[in-house]
Design a protein around this motif. Structure first.
Motif, PDB file in Angstrom:
ATOM      1  N   PHE A  53       3.092  -9.878 -45.067  1.00 13.32           N
ATOM      2  CA  PHE A  53       2.180 -10.546 -45.857  1.00 13.32           C
ATOM      3  C   PHE A  53       1.895  -9.218 -46.787  1.00 13.32           C
ATOM      4  N   ASP A  54       1.360  -8.222 -46.065  1.00  9.74           N
ATOM      5  CA  ASP A  54       0.877  -6.882 -46.844  1.00  9.74           C
ATOM      6  C   ASP A  54       2.182  -6.502 -47.838  1.00  9.74           C
ATOM      7  N   ASP A  55       3.328  -6.527 -47.217  1.00  7.22           N
ATOM      8  CA  ASP A  55       4.540  -5.815 -47.867  1.00  7.22           C
ATOM      9  C   ASP A  55       4.904  -6.759 -49.202  1.00  7.22           C
ATOM     10  N   TRP A  56       4.778  -8.197 -48.838  1.00 11.36           N
ATOM     11  CA  TRP A  56       4.889  -8.987 -50.029  1.00 11.36           C
ATOM     12  C   TRP A  56       3.699  -8.890 -51.151  1.00 11.36           C
ATOM     13  N   ALA A  57       2.389  -8.918 -50.801  1.00  6.32           N
ATOM     14  CA  ALA A  57       1.562  -8.593 -51.829  1.00  6.32           C
ATOM     15  C   ALA A  57       1.734  -7.176 -52.592  1.00  6.32           C
ATOM     16  N   TRP A  84      -7.457  -0.601 -66.640  1.00  9.45           N
ATOM     17  CA  TRP A  84      -8.283  -1.635 -66.619  1.00  9.45           C
ATOM     18  C   TRP A  84      -8.609  -1.915 -65.251  1.00  9.45           C
ATOM     19  N   VAL A  85      -7.543  -2.125 -64.401  1.00 10.20           N
ATOM     20  CA  VAL A  85      -7.738  -2.283 -62.785  1.00 10.20           C
ATOM     21  C   VAL A  85      -8.856  -1.237 -62.278  1.00 10.20           C
ATOM     22  N   ARG A  86      -8.762   0.005 -62.921  1.00  7.19           N
ATOM     23  CA  ARG A  86      -9.728   1.062 -62.180  1.00  7.19           C
ATOM     24  C   ARG A  86     -11.069   0.698 -62.747  1.00  7.19           C
ATOM     25  N   SER A  89       0.150   4.976 -49.442  1.00  9.43           N
ATOM     26  CA  SER A  89       0.625   4.747 -50.761  1.00  9.43           C
ATOM     27  C   SER A  89      -0.664   4.497 -51.876  1.00  9.43           C
ATOM     28  N   ALA A  90      -1.732   4.976 -51.342  1.00 17.17           N
ATOM     29  CA  ALA A  90      -2.662   4.671 -52.238  1.00 17.17           C
ATOM     30  C   ALA A  90      -2.675   5.459 -53.689  1.00 17.17           C
ATOM     31  N   LEU A  91      -2.945   4.680 -54.784  1.00 25.24           N
ATOM     32  CA  LEU A  91      -2.755   5.293 -56.103  1.00 25.24           C
ATOM     33  C   LEU A  91      -3.960   6.466 -56.414  1.00 25.24           C
ATOM     34  N   ILE A  92      -5.050   5.959 -55.707  1.00 23.52           N
ATOM     35  CA  ILE A  92      -6.442   6.992 -56.015  1.00 23.52           C
ATOM     36  C   ILE A  92      -7.018   7.397 -54.632  1.00 23.52           C
ATOM     37  N   PRO A  93      -7.435   8.294 -54.594  1.00 19.62           N
ATOM     38  CA  PRO A  93      -8.006   8.967 -53.138  1.00 19.62           C
ATOM     39  C   PRO A  93      -9.251   7.977 -52.739  1.00 19.62           C
ATOM     40  N   LEU A 152      -8.772  -8.186 -55.748  1.00 20.88           N
ATOM     41  CA  LEU A 152      -6.940  -8.067 -56.037  1.00 20.88           C
ATOM     42  C   LEU A 152      -6.774  -6.603 -56.406  1.00 20.88           C
ATOM     43  N   THR A 153      -7.709  -5.901 -56.947  1.00 25.47           N
ATOM     44  CA  THR A 153      -7.499  -4.663 -57.596  1.00 25.47           C
ATOM     45  C   THR A 153      -7.394  -3.854 -56.310  1.00 25.47           C
ATOM     46  N   ARG A 154      -8.044  -3.853 -55.323  1.00 25.83           N
ATOM     47  CA  ARG A 154      -7.791  -3.027 -54.085  1.00 25.83           C
ATOM     48  C   ARG A 154      -6.237  -2.982 -53.699  1.00 25.83           C
ATOM     49  N   VAL A 155      -5.765  -4.324 -53.701  1.00 22.97           N
ATOM     50  CA  VAL A 155      -4.202  -4.246 -53.264  1.00 22.97           C
ATOM     51  C   VAL A 155      -3.542  -3.579 -54.357  1.00 22.97           C
ATOM     52  N   TYR A 156      -3.663  -3.931 -55.672  1.00 23.92           N
ATOM     53  CA  TYR A 156      -3.010  -3.284 -56.787  1.00 23.92           C
ATOM     54  C   TYR A 156      -2.854  -1.758 -56.671  1.00 23.92           C
ATOM     55  N   LEU A 157      -4.169  -1.226 -56.298  1.00 22.83           N
ATOM     56  CA  LEU A 157      -4.257   0.166 -56.260  1.00 22.83           C
ATOM     57  C   LEU A 157      -3.657   0.905 -54.841  1.00 22.83           C
ATOM     58  N   HIS A 158      -3.353  -0.309 -53.988  1.00 18.29           N
ATOM     59  CA  HIS A 158      -3.122   0.380 -52.574  1.00 18.29           C
ATOM     60  C   HIS A 158      -3.795   0.979 -51.668  1.00 18.29           C
ATOM     61  N   VAL A 159      -5.082   0.620 -52.148  1.00 19.92           N
ATOM     62  CA  VAL A 159      -6.236   1.477 -51.487  1.00 19.92           C
ATOM     63  C   VAL A 159      -6.499   0.427 -49.908  1.00 19.92           C
ATOM     64  N   HIS A 160      -6.269  -0.678 -50.178  1.00 21.08           N
ATOM     65  CA  HIS A 160      -6.237  -1.595 -49.108  1.00 21.08           C
ATOM     66  C   HIS A 160      -5.010  -2.575 -48.974  1.00 21.08           C
TER      67      HIS A 160
END
Length: 219
Positions: free
Chosen positions: A49-53, A70-72, A131-135, A181-189
């Motif tokens: 599920f995580d890989d698919w998202a 915008w997501v940030r 793989s998080a896009l932001i620290p 949803l933004t948290r998954v987009y940014l790979h922080v979760h």
């Protein structure tokens, strides 16, 4: 004897309202989702599920890279600095308007969710995606943005609904979902972190609602 039994049954039926039944179903559903996700993540060790998202939102980011800014911005509205300001200013404003109970609801929604979120994170000890896009410091499961943010916006939605502002209430809940949803987009979760955060947020808000109703009952 029969009359007394009938009166007791009638009194019990009066307590079991549609609202109570729906709250109970939501509680059981959210608890079931949270428990299922813990098995998926920590027992079965499934990342499907995580890989698919991640793949779905990575495709969106590749197609519209300008969306990231915008997501940030959106994700900030459940960040720690924002929540600290919100939990101070919103209850203070409500107290100034002589709405003490509403101020208590908002404060307990955020404070209680924060404490429970940290306890859950310390228990599960899941690290964040590499793989998080932001620290982003801290642990991953469940997502604090999803759990605490949804508790704040659910509390505000609850108050808006009580004052007849149905559209605003729905908008607040949609906003909370978008933040998750933004948290998954940014790979922080991981998506499982966010879903579990929403489930835990629902559980906490239903418990809070029950406690506040019980507190109002005459002794």
């Amino acid at each position: 004897m029969r009359k007394r039994l009938h009166e007791r049954l009638a009194a019990l039926a009066g307590l079991i309202t549609l609202e109570v039944a729906l709250a109970g179903l939501f509680f059981l559903g959210a608890f079931g989702v949270f428990f299922y996700l813990t098995r998926i993540v920590f027992i079965q060790r499934s990342a499907a599920f995580d890989d698919w998202a991640f793949a779905q939102l990575d495709a969106v980011r590749a197609a519209m890279p300008e969306l990231t800014a915008w997501v940030r911005g959106i994700t900030f509205f459940a960040s720690l600095p924002f929540l600290v300001v919100a939990v101070l200013l919103i209850p203070s404003f409500l107290l100034w308007r002589q709405r003490r109970r509403e101020a208590l609801i908002v404060f307990l929604a955020v404070a209680g969710a924060t404490v429970l979120n940290q306890l859950l994170k310390l228990h599960f000890q899941r690290t964040r995606p590499s793989s998080a896009l932001i620290p982003q410091p801290g642990l991953s499961f469940p997502s604090g943005h999803a759990m605490i943010g949804s508790s704040l916006y659910a509390a505000l939605a609850w108050l808006a609904w009580r004052h007849g502002q149905r559209g605003i209430a729905v908008g607040l809940l949609v906003w909370a979902a978008l933040i998750g949803l933004t948290r998954v987009y940014l790979h922080v979760h991981y998506a499982t972190d966010v879903t579990a955060g929403f489930a835990a947020g629902i559980i906490w808000m239903l418990l809070l609602r029950t406690m506040l109703r019980w507190r109002r009952r005459p002794g």
